[in-house]
Design an enzyme around this catalytic site. Structure first.
Site, PDB file in Angstrom:
ATOM      1  N   LYS A   1      -7.927  -7.160   3.285  1.00 50.24           N
ATOM      2  CA  LYS A   1      -6.871  -7.111   4.312  1.00 50.24           C
ATOM      3  C   LYS A   1      -7.557  -7.346   5.646  1.00 50.24           C
ATOM      4  O   LYS A   1      -7.828  -6.390   6.380  1.00 50.24           O
ATOM      5  CB  LYS A   1      -6.254  -5.711   4.357  1.00 50.24           C
ATOM      6  N   GLU A  20     -15.940  -3.763  -5.044  1.00 50.63           N
ATOM      7  CA  GLU A  20     -14.916  -2.986  -4.333  1.00 50.63           C
ATOM      8  C   GLU A  20     -13.540  -3.453  -4.777  1.00 50.63           C
ATOM      9  O   GLU A  20     -13.355  -4.636  -5.082  1.00 50.63           O
ATOM     10  CB  GLU A  20     -15.032  -3.273  -2.823  1.00 50.63           C
ATOM     11  N   ASP A  41     -10.482  -2.719   3.671  1.00 46.77           N
ATOM     12  CA  ASP A  41      -9.391  -2.457   4.615  1.00 46.77           C
ATOM     13  C   ASP A  41     -10.008  -2.413   6.025  1.00 46.77           C
ATOM     14  O   ASP A  41     -10.238  -3.462   6.632  1.00 46.77           O
ATOM     15  CB  ASP A  41      -8.754  -1.126   4.186  1.00 46.77           C
ATOM     16  N   ARG A  87     -12.976   5.508  -6.705  1.00 48.94           N
ATOM     17  CA  ARG A  87     -12.518   5.285  -8.058  1.00 48.94           C
ATOM     18  C   ARG A  87     -11.829   3.924  -8.222  1.00 48.94           C
ATOM     19  O   ARG A  87     -11.676   3.438  -9.315  1.00 48.94           O
ATOM     20  CB  ARG A  87     -11.500   6.379  -8.418  1.00 48.94           C
ATOM     21  N   GLY A  88     -11.421   3.349  -7.104  1.00 52.29           N
ATOM     22  CA  GLY A  88     -10.537   2.184  -7.145  1.00 52.29           C
ATOM     23  C   GLY A  88     -11.024   0.969  -7.908  1.00 52.29           C
ATOM     24  O   GLY A  88     -10.224   0.173  -8.384  1.00 52.29           O
ATOM     25  N   ASP A  96      -4.605   3.274  -6.013  1.00 51.56           N
ATOM     26  CA  ASP A  96      -3.624   4.356  -6.125  1.00 51.56           C
ATOM     27  C   ASP A  96      -2.740   4.527  -4.897  1.00 51.56           C
ATOM     28  O   ASP A  96      -3.073   4.075  -3.803  1.00 51.56           O
ATOM     29  CB  ASP A  96      -4.353   5.687  -6.335  1.00 51.56           C
ATOM     30  N   PHE A 129       1.133  -1.943   1.709  1.00 56.24           N
ATOM     31  CA  PHE A 129       0.651  -0.809   0.942  1.00 56.24           C
ATOM     32  C   PHE A 129       0.624  -1.237  -0.522  1.00 56.24           C
ATOM     33  O   PHE A 129       1.666  -1.420  -1.132  1.00 56.24           O
ATOM     34  CB  PHE A 129       1.616   0.363   1.154  1.00 56.24           C
ATOM     35  N   VAL A 130      -0.558  -1.443  -1.082  1.00 59.75           N
ATOM     36  CA  VAL A 130      -0.642  -1.965  -2.449  1.00 59.75           C
ATOM     37  C   VAL A 130      -1.150  -0.912  -3.431  1.00 59.75           C
ATOM     38  O   VAL A 130      -1.900  -0.009  -3.067  1.00 59.75           O
ATOM     39  CB  VAL A 130      -1.526  -3.229  -2.534  1.00 59.75           C
TER      40      VAL A 130
END
Ligand code: PRP
Length: 178
Positions: free
Chosen positions: A132, A100, A104, A44-45, A160, A153-154
């Protein structure tokens, strides 16, 4: 229960908008002459990023979505990726851009690229708003990257934390306060 946290702004909405504009113009140049570009958002990002990106693209665009979920089986290096929702349209012989929000470990993008390449698009490129590189476990790099970030942690702009904060207009850094 989520640990208490605050969010510190890391990349402002204005900075993101300027970068999205630049990326869109690079994509237009790369795909100049295409009859149609199929822009595939990974749910969903990527929903915010794809919305802003396609509105900056002066190309004939079709929008489609794919949902993948990655999970470990106890060994990080054998992480598997499942397709929860496949594309609605065909991509064989077409120009495709995969969108995207963040790369990560790289498992998701790498798996999705292999899957979509097996459908023999004419051309397939990728774009990630955030990267990252320090977290990478499989070798993969998006064709275009918005911002390289450290291992923080973003949240926000689609990303989310336990399904919260996707609607923040900026990218923020989670700071736990307990
Ligand atoms: C996140 C993010 C990427 C992926 C990146 O998705 O949106 O798709 O993880 O991680 P990787 O490079 O380690 O594979 P998530 O599974 O949290 O789902 P979401 O997009 O629905 O939030």
């Amino acid at each position: 229960m989520t640990r208490p946290y605050v969010i510190d702004q890391m990349i402002s909405a204005k900075t993101i908008a300027a970068r999205v504009e630049d990326l869109a113009s690079e994509i237009e140049t790369a795909f100049a002459g295409t009859d149609k570009l199929i822009v595939v958002g990974l749910l969903r990002g990527s929903f915010v990023f794809i919305g802003d990106l396609v509105r900056e693209l002066n190309l004939n665009v079709e929008v489609d979505f794919l949902e993948a979920s990655s999970y470990g089986d106890g060994m990080e290096s054998s992480r598997e990726v499942r397709i929860l929702k496949d594309l609605r349209g065909e991509i064989g012989g077409r120009d495709v851009l995969v969108v995207e929000d963040i790369v990560d470990t790289g498992f998701t993008l790498s798996h999705v690229v292999s899957l979509l390449k097996s459908r023999e698009p004419r051309r397939l490129e990728t774009i990630a708003l955030l990267d990252k590189p320090s977290r990478r476990e499989v070798e993969v790099k998006a064709t275009w990257t918005g911002f390289e970030i450290p291992d923080e942690f973003v949240v926000g702009y689609g990303i989310d934390f336990a399904q919260r904060n996707r609607n923040l207009p900026f990218i923020g850094k989670v700071r736990f306060t307990d």
